[in-house]
Design an enzyme around this catalytic site. Sequence first.
Site, PDB file in Angstrom:
ATOM      1  CG  PHE A  23      -2.120   1.071   1.092  1.00 45.41           C
ATOM      2  CD1 PHE A  23      -3.249   0.192   1.008  1.00 45.41           C
ATOM      3  CD2 PHE A  23      -2.298   2.529   1.223  1.00 45.41           C
ATOM      4  CE1 PHE A  23      -4.708   0.938   0.896  1.00 45.41           C
ATOM      5  CE2 PHE A  23      -3.263   2.440   1.123  1.00 45.41           C
ATOM      6  CZ  PHE A  23      -4.554   2.038   1.190  1.00 45.41           C
ATOM      7  CB  VAL A  82      -1.280   4.492   7.912  1.00 46.73           C
ATOM      8  CG1 VAL A  82      -2.094   4.116   7.734  1.00 46.73           C
ATOM      9  CG2 VAL A  82      -0.104   3.019   8.189  1.00 46.73           C
ATOM     10  CG  HIS A  89      -9.782   1.823   6.631  1.00 43.49           C
ATOM     11  ND1 HIS A  89      -9.980   0.732   7.033  1.00 43.49           N
ATOM     12  CD2 HIS A  89      -8.619   1.453   5.979  1.00 43.49           C
ATOM     13  CE1 HIS A  89     -10.107  -0.171   6.544  1.00 43.49           C
ATOM     14  NE2 HIS A  89      -8.914   0.323   5.802  1.00 43.49           N
ATOM     15  CG  PHE A 114       5.972   1.501  14.625  1.00 45.82           C
ATOM     16  CD1 PHE A 114       5.744   0.746  14.166  1.00 45.82           C
ATOM     17  CD2 PHE A 114       6.569   3.076  14.839  1.00 45.82           C
ATOM     18  CE1 PHE A 114       3.588   1.199  13.552  1.00 45.82           C
ATOM     19  CE2 PHE A 114       5.247   3.252  14.605  1.00 45.82           C
ATOM     20  CZ  PHE A 114       3.522   2.014  13.940  1.00 45.82           C
TER      21      PHE A 114
HETATM   22  N1  INI Z   1      -2.814   0.252   4.224  1.00 45.82           N
HETATM   23  C1  INI Z   1      -1.369   0.812   4.570  1.00 45.82           C
HETATM   24  O1  INI Z   1      -0.368   0.685   4.895  1.00 45.82           O
HETATM   25  N2  INI Z   1      -1.933   2.275   4.301  1.00 45.82           N
HETATM   26  C2  INI Z   1      -2.635   3.244   4.021  1.00 45.82           C
HETATM   27  O2  INI Z   1      -2.784   4.241   4.409  1.00 45.82           O
HETATM   28  C3  INI Z   1      -3.448   2.445   4.056  1.00 45.82           C
HETATM   29  N3  INI Z   1      -5.607   3.077   4.578  1.00 45.82           N
HETATM   30  O3  INI Z   1      -5.322   4.528   3.685  1.00 45.82           O
HETATM   31  O4  INI Z   1      -6.355   2.483   4.347  1.00 45.82           O
HETATM   32  C4  INI Z   1      -3.935   1.064   4.516  1.00 45.82           C
HETATM   33  N4  INI Z   1      -5.359   0.513   4.392  1.00 45.82           N
HETATM   34  C5  INI Z   1      -5.049  -0.690   4.175  1.00 45.82           C
HETATM   35  C6  INI Z   1      -4.769  -2.306   5.315  1.00 45.82           C
HETATM   36  O5  INI Z   1      -3.236  -2.290   5.591  1.00 45.82           O
HETATM   37  C7  INI Z   1      -5.571  -3.705   4.553  1.00 45.82           C
HETATM   38  O6  INI Z   1      -4.513  -4.770   3.938  1.00 45.82           O
HETATM   39  C8  INI Z   1      -6.561  -4.062   4.547  1.00 45.82           C
HETATM   40  O7  INI Z   1      -7.388  -3.402   5.496  1.00 45.82           O
HETATM   41  C9  INI Z   1      -6.354  -5.272   4.656  1.00 45.82           C
HETATM   42  O8  INI Z   1      -6.374  -6.205   5.799  1.00 45.82           O
END
Ligand code: INI
Length: 154
Positions: A23, A82, A89, A114
Amino acid sequence: MAKIYEGKSVGKGVKIGVVASQFNKFITQRLVDGCLKELQGRGVVKNDIRLAWVPGAYEIPIVALKLAKKKNVDGVICLGAVVRGETMHFDLVARGAAEGIAQVSLATGKPVIFGVLTTDTVDQAYKRSEPKGDNKGRDAALAALEMINLLSQV
Ligand code: INI
């Protein structure tokens, strides 16, 4: 005289796991690059680095746990980005990653670093993953080596 322990960021003989999230990969790839460059620059050999890509930061802890449990892994570096949106979320993902990573470290007795950026904007995250300037992946590599060295002394 008190006995004082202080870790040094030396990589000779160190075996490291890296868990990075797909992500926001345009940011996390820069963290991974900064991290691997620092590890190798400090003497960690390529064959002693295992890199696992997970879908998002929320999935980091379970893979970090599997790596941290291995005899031939001294510590794990977790890298992600993130970015706060308009929803809850952000908080759920950021907290899930942070708390999970802390649990893995305490459960295994190994440093689990971390290196997950938590920012309001993409721009802020991008600026913390500079190839030459501020790069939290590089900082995470230094912290991992320092902690591995420190724990070997204490
Ligand atoms: N995951 C991230 O690594 N960064 C983000 O900003 C993010 N947002 O914004 O939603 C994000 N969401 C996905 C999450 O980590 C999981 O992969 C997903 O919810 C499936 O479990």
